[in-house]
Design a protein around this motif. Structure first.
Motif, PDB file in Angstrom:
ATOM      1  N   GLU A  57       6.969 -29.326 -61.379  1.00 27.67           N
ATOM      2  CA  GLU A  57       5.479 -28.462 -60.495  1.00 27.67           C
ATOM      3  C   GLU A  57       6.506 -27.343 -60.366  1.00 27.67           C
ATOM      4  N   THR A  58       7.951 -27.499 -59.616  1.00 26.56           N
ATOM      5  CA  THR A  58       9.378 -26.358 -59.501  1.00 26.56           C
ATOM      6  C   THR A  58       9.389 -26.236 -60.801  1.00 26.56           C
ATOM      7  N   ALA A  59      10.076 -26.344 -61.948  1.00 26.12           N
ATOM      8  CA  ALA A  59       9.514 -26.040 -62.643  1.00 26.12           C
ATOM      9  C   ALA A  59       9.664 -24.691 -63.432  1.00 26.12           C
ATOM     10  N   MET A  60       7.527 -25.374 -63.548  1.00 20.40           N
ATOM     11  CA  MET A  60       6.714 -24.555 -63.885  1.00 20.40           C
ATOM     12  C   MET A  60       6.683 -23.226 -62.951  1.00 20.40           C
ATOM     13  N   ARG A  61       6.311 -23.671 -61.512  1.00 18.49           N
ATOM     14  CA  ARG A  61       6.429 -22.445 -61.350  1.00 18.49           C
ATOM     15  C   ARG A  61       7.473 -21.003 -61.234  1.00 18.49           C
ATOM     16  N   GLN A  62       8.490 -21.706 -61.006  1.00 11.47           N
ATOM     17  CA  GLN A  62       9.656 -20.762 -61.471  1.00 11.47           C
ATOM     18  C   GLN A  62      10.131 -20.195 -62.988  1.00 11.47           C
TER      19      GLN A  62
ATOM     20  N   ARG B   6      -2.756 -29.679 -64.124  1.00 13.16           N
ATOM     21  CA  ARG B   6      -1.895 -29.799 -63.681  1.00 13.16           C
ATOM     22  C   ARG B   6      -0.768 -30.192 -63.621  1.00 13.16           C
ATOM     23  N   ARG B   7      -1.707 -31.605 -62.885  1.00 13.32           N
ATOM     24  CA  ARG B   7      -0.410 -33.105 -62.682  1.00 13.32           C
ATOM     25  C   ARG B   7      -0.121 -33.742 -63.515  1.00 13.32           C
ATOM     26  N   TYR B   8      -0.778 -33.685 -64.462  1.00 14.01           N
ATOM     27  CA  TYR B   8      -0.320 -34.638 -66.297  1.00 14.01           C
ATOM     28  C   TYR B   8       0.612 -33.560 -66.875  1.00 14.01           C
ATOM     29  N   PHE B   9       0.263 -31.726 -66.560  1.00 10.02           N
ATOM     30  CA  PHE B   9       1.908 -31.157 -67.396  1.00 10.02           C
ATOM     31  C   PHE B   9       3.154 -31.255 -66.245  1.00 10.02           C
ATOM     32  N   ASN B  10       2.639 -31.072 -64.834  1.00  8.67           N
ATOM     33  CA  ASN B  10       4.323 -31.968 -64.362  1.00  8.67           C
ATOM     34  C   ASN B  10       5.123 -33.041 -63.975  1.00  8.67           C
ATOM     35  N   GLN B  11       4.043 -34.076 -64.658  1.00 11.19           N
ATOM     36  CA  GLN B  11       4.736 -34.988 -64.813  1.00 11.19           C
ATOM     37  C   GLN B  11       5.535 -35.020 -66.016  1.00 11.19           C
ATOM     38  N   ILE B  12       5.130 -34.393 -67.175  1.00  9.47           N
ATOM     39  CA  ILE B  12       5.278 -34.454 -68.034  1.00  9.47           C
ATOM     40  C   ILE B  12       6.863 -33.822 -68.333  1.00  9.47           C
ATOM     41  N   VAL B  13       6.430 -32.613 -67.839  1.00  9.35           N
ATOM     42  CA  VAL B  13       7.528 -31.168 -67.600  1.00  9.35           C
ATOM     43  C   VAL B  13       9.280 -31.811 -66.602  1.00  9.35           C
ATOM     44  N   GLY B  14       8.872 -32.429 -65.325  1.00  7.02           N
ATOM     45  CA  GLY B  14       9.432 -33.172 -64.822  1.00  7.02           C
ATOM     46  C   GLY B  14      10.581 -34.375 -65.247  1.00  7.02           C
TER      47      GLY B  14
ATOM     48  N   GLU C 271      -8.184 -22.013 -67.443  1.00  7.10           N
ATOM     49  CA  GLU C 271      -7.249 -22.592 -66.531  1.00  7.10           C
ATOM     50  C   GLU C 271      -6.180 -23.325 -67.568  1.00  7.10           C
ATOM     51  N   LEU C 272      -6.856 -24.743 -68.500  1.00  6.20           N
ATOM     52  CA  LEU C 272      -6.134 -25.336 -68.995  1.00  6.20           C
ATOM     53  C   LEU C 272      -5.128 -24.311 -70.058  1.00  6.20           C
ATOM     54  N   LYS C 273      -5.912 -23.465 -70.844  1.00  7.92           N
ATOM     55  CA  LYS C 273      -4.566 -22.978 -71.494  1.00  7.92           C
ATOM     56  C   LYS C 273      -3.671 -21.874 -70.605  1.00  7.92           C
ATOM     57  N   ASN C 274      -3.916 -21.273 -69.576  1.00  7.46           N
ATOM     58  CA  ASN C 274      -2.690 -21.153 -68.579  1.00  7.46           C
ATOM     59  C   ASN C 274      -2.275 -21.690 -68.262  1.00  7.46           C
ATOM     60  N   LEU C 275      -2.191 -23.171 -68.265  1.00 12.27           N
ATOM     61  CA  LEU C 275      -1.031 -24.279 -67.854  1.00 12.27           C
ATOM     62  C   LEU C 275      -0.526 -24.738 -69.268  1.00 12.27           C
ATOM     63  N   ILE C 276      -1.493 -24.585 -70.279  1.00  8.54           N
ATOM     64  CA  ILE C 276      -0.518 -25.009 -71.512  1.00  8.54           C
ATOM     65  C   ILE C 276       0.187 -24.273 -71.859  1.00  8.54           C
ATOM     66  N   VAL C 277       0.313 -22.590 -71.856  1.00 11.42           N
ATOM     67  CA  VAL C 277       1.235 -21.291 -71.756  1.00 11.42           C
ATOM     68  C   VAL C 277       2.236 -21.470 -71.052  1.00 11.42           C
ATOM     69  N   ILE C 278       2.081 -22.018 -69.240  1.00 11.50           N
ATOM     70  CA  ILE C 278       3.855 -22.115 -68.790  1.00 11.50           C
ATOM     71  C   ILE C 278       4.347 -23.462 -69.221  1.00 11.50           C
TER      72      ILE C 278
END
Length: 817
Positions: A221-226, A338-346, A397-404
């Protein structure tokens, strides 16, 4: 004899020589070894031992004589020596007494010295032992100190330092005092302590892995927010640069991000002009990596680094598979994605940090392999779950999350091209959801439309309509109140198409695509909206049973205006994307064909409904086919039908005529509809006459039917729809007219004589048709005129009918052959 004597002498000499040898051997050999020598005497010639005994006795006597000589020679000296020894005997006894006395006195004098000497020796031994003890203790004390230090390090969980201390003990200190038992015990304990350290460090690593699994969400979450803030910041910089205000980002080593702006203040990532001292959290700030470092160092020191690396990588692979498993209802809300992407990015942010911080615990090859495996799984998951989404807002919203998500991981060096390729599939899904949503919008618009021209009372109302739809008419702009030709659904449809374009454009943002590609995507999606969704809605609308002829006419007018507005939609897209429509690869909008198809379908439905209505009136027909003579007036059902047609075609004459295109369009539709209706009416009437279930027709019925056809011809000649040339419309009934005239006038001779001639009076009468109708009349004559055979005229007429029937049959047979 002499020879024998010589031989005996030789044997005697040999025997003597042998005995001498044996004697010499006995004298010079040890007594224990004499046995074999003596045995050889008995093994020799017979009686040899007697001669040997003789020889031995002689040798003994010889030695006795020599001993006697020697004793005689030394006897006087021996006697002298004994005499002198006796003299010395008294002196020796005297000396012995003196020595004994001296020894006594010496012993008495040395006893004290002996005691002191023993004391000195004892002290010297103690001194030597003490020096040795001190020396050995000086060797042992460092060992004990190091071991004590080791215990303290273990208690304080400084395991890496403890291992270093163990290494020093083993290599430096213990070998110096290895002979002592306590050192042996220490040496035996060190391997056990190492194993304990390994177990403890591995336990810490397991706790770390469990902790990092829980904290991956927060790290991601922190990395994606940054990443999102960085994207926003870059967009702001680009905008500022475009107007000449350049802002230079400054990244400090402590993780803070500042930006210089012209007035010297600091602006943080949100753009507020303030002292931006909010610290940007990193993976190190959120996660304590010391257990990993510590465990890695410990296993490295223990020479078991490979085992640790394999274990760590295996566990992280397992965690990766768990992270990549989505929740079953993830597609229902954006928070699930969002939770799914946050976990993978983390997860991958942590791996990237481990990659750069540990020098070999994980390698780039390992992380790339892990990422490729994850990427395939992510794409499969997103492809599956996005297919369940039917809400375009959620897909957006999913597209925006995928881009981030992609931008975040790309910033850490992971390739994300496949994710952007996936976005094209998601875009198709997004377009599908948009099309479904707009299909509902279009249906609602069509259901609420009154299908009547838009009334405009004032100029302001006119401008309001024009602001929503590109309609321009100089005559309408002059006088008010007026009615615009289209209905209320037209500007609404046009506005909704523009809204669709805006909605489609939202998905194209942040996809790193060129303006040309975005323009192409917009045009293709708009084409799908027009050719599939709107076209389908129009086709369904046209087929609805409650849509009458008036509504169909209005739909034709509406589609004409929408068709004309397509070029404005082209300009609208061009203004958005700044891509000239003259570009080689620019996709054109297919709205023209869509609205033309809809208009043709509406026209066809008009013709179909007219024909259906005509069929309904025809079904009301109730002819008395055996009547003797006609009623003298047309049938009631036919008059009702003609009145309906007149009122129907009045709709076309009332269409707005202020636009030449509308007038020509409505005139063409009206003419086609009128011609189609007349042809269908003529065909229906002809089928009524020729119906196979109708067996008999009287001349009175033919006359009544003729009156109805006359009314149809009068309707056609009355020009119900303007624009027909001459008697074009009346020609729809020409087949009926010629057939009825033939029977009414009974002009068979002319028909048969002129048959096949281009200028024949009854050119449109088919022999088969005439034959079928004539046979119905023949049967009637037979039934109704039982006594006609007794009247000459009736007999002649009957013969004429039979003759004509034969001739008609021959014509029909000739045509078939």
């Amino acid at each position: 004899m002499m020879y024998i004597t010589i031989m005996a002498e030789n044997e005697t000499l040999d025997c003597i020589t042998e005995h001498e040898r044996i004697l010499q051997e006995i004298e010079s050999t040890d007594t224990a070894c004499v046995g074999p020598t003596l045995r050889s005497i008995y093994d020799d010639q017979p009686n040899a031992h007697k001669r040997f005994m003789e020889k031995l006795d002689a040798r003994i006597r010889n030695h006795d004589r020599e001993i006697e000589k020697m004793c005689n020679f030394h006897h006087q000296g021996f006697v002298d020596a004994i005499t002198e020894l006796l003299k010395v005997r008294s002196d020796a006894e005297k000396l012995m007494g003196q020595v004994t006395d001296t020894n006594r006195r010496l012993q008495e004098a040395g006893s004290e010295v002996k005691a002191q000497t023993e004391e000195v020796i004892r002290c010297r031994i103690q001194q030597r032992n003490m020096a040795t003890t001190v020396e050995k203790l000086q060797l042992c004390i460092p060992v004990l100190e190091m071991y004590s230090k080791l215990k303290e390090q273990l208690e304080s969980k400084r395991y890496y330092a403890a291992l270093k201390t163990m290494e020093q003990l083993e290599k430096t200190y213990i070998p110096r005092v290895s002979q002592y038992r306590f050192c042996q015990i220490m040496a035996e304990n060190l391997p056990r302590l190492r194993e304990e350290i390994k177990e403890i460090s591995m336990s810490d690593l397991k706790d770390f892995l469990e902790s990092i699994r829980k904290h991956s969400d927060k790290v991601g979450e922190t990395a994606m927010r940054q990443a999102q803030q960085h994207r926003t910041f870059n967009s702001a910089v680009a905008k500022q640069a475009s107007v000449g205000h350049y802002m230079k980002p400054v990244y400090s080593l402590n993780g803070r991000t500042h930006t210089h702006i012209p007035n010297g203040l600091l602006m943080d990532d949100t753009g507020d002009e303030e002292e931006a001292d909010e610290e940007i959290l990193t993976a190190q700030d959120l996660v304590d990596f010391s257990p990993v470092y510590r465990c890695l160092h410990i296993y490295t020191v223990l020479g078991d680094r490979e085992t640790f690396e394999n274990y760590y990588r295996k566990q992280r692979k397992k965690q990766a598979r768990l992270v990549l498993q989505p929740q079953a209802n993830m597609h229902e809300t954006v928070e699930g994605y969002r939770r799914y992407f946050n976990q993978i990015v983390g997860f991958f942010v942590v791996e990237d940090h481990i990659l750069h911080a540990t020098r070999g615990l994980v390698t780039r090859v390992f992380t790339d392999e892990l990422w490729n495996m994850a990427l395939s799984k992510i794409i499969a998951v997103l492809r599956t779950h996005s297919s369940y989404c039917d809400d375009p807002d959620l897909v957006l919203e999913l597209k925006n999350l995928i881009v981030i998500f992609a931008d975040t991981l790309q910033g850490y060096g992971f390739p994300v091209n496949r994710l952007f390729d996936l976005l094209f599939e998601v875009r198709d899904q997004y377009n599908e959801t948009l099309l479904k949503k707009w299909a509902l919008v279009f249906r609602e618009i069509f259901e609420l439309d009154n299908y009547s021209p838009i009334p405009v009372e004032t100029e302001e109302e006119y401008k309001l309509v024009v602001s929503r739809f590109p309609f321009h008419d100089a005559e309408v702009e002059k006088d008010f109140p007026k009615k615009l030709p289209m209905s209320q659904s037209v500007p609404q449809i046009y506005s909704q198409v523009k809204e669709f374009i805006y909605a489609s454009l939202k998905f194209s943002e942040s996809l790193h695509r060129s303006s040309t590609e975005i323009d192409d995507m917009l045009r293709k999606s708009t084409n799908l909206l027009l050719t599939r969704t709107l076209s389908s809605c129009l086709q369904n609308l046209i087929k609805k049973p409650h849509i009458g002829l008036t509504e169909l006419v209005q739909i034709i007018i509406n589609t004409t205006h929408l068709e004309q507005a397509c070029r404005y939609l082209e300009e609208f897209i061009t203004n958005i994307t700044s891509v000239s429509p003259e570009t080689v690869h620019t996709t054109r909008l297919y709205g023209l064909s869509t609205f033309k198809d809809a208009r043709h379908a509406a026209e066809g439905e008009i013709y179909t409904k007219l024909n259906q209505k005509i069929d309904e009136f025809i079904q009301l027909a109730d002819y008395e086919w055996g009547m003797a003579e006609s009623d003298g007036r047309a049938s009631e059902y036919l008059m009702d039908l003609i009145n309906f047609l007149r009122s129907t075609f009045q709709v076309f004459t009332h269409l707005p005529s202020n636009n030449n295109d509308h007038a020509s369009m409505s005139g063409k539709v009206a003419q086609t509809a009128c011609m189609s209706a007349c042809k269908h009416l003529s065909t229906s009437l002809m089928q009524m006459l020729l119906d196979t279930e109708l067996k008999q027709i009287s001349m009175g019925a033919i006359q009544q039917f003729n009156l109805d056809v006359i009314q149809c011809e009068l309707f056609a000649s009355s020009e119900p729809v303007p624009g027909f040339q001459g008697d074009t419309l009346q020609l729809a009934f020409i087949d009926l007219r010629q057939l009825l005239d033939l029977f009414m006038v009974w002009d068979w001779s002319t028909y048969l004589a002129d048959y096949g001639q281009p200028n024949s009076k009854y050119l449109r009468v088919n022999p088969a048709t005439a034959l079928a109708l004539l046979e119905k009349m023949k049967d009637t004559s037979k039934k109704n005129n039982i006594f006609s055979q007794f009247r000459k005229n009736d007999r002649d007429k009957q013969k004429l009918i039979e003759t004509v029937v034969k001739q008609l049959r021959s014509l029909v047979n000739g045509m078939s052959s």
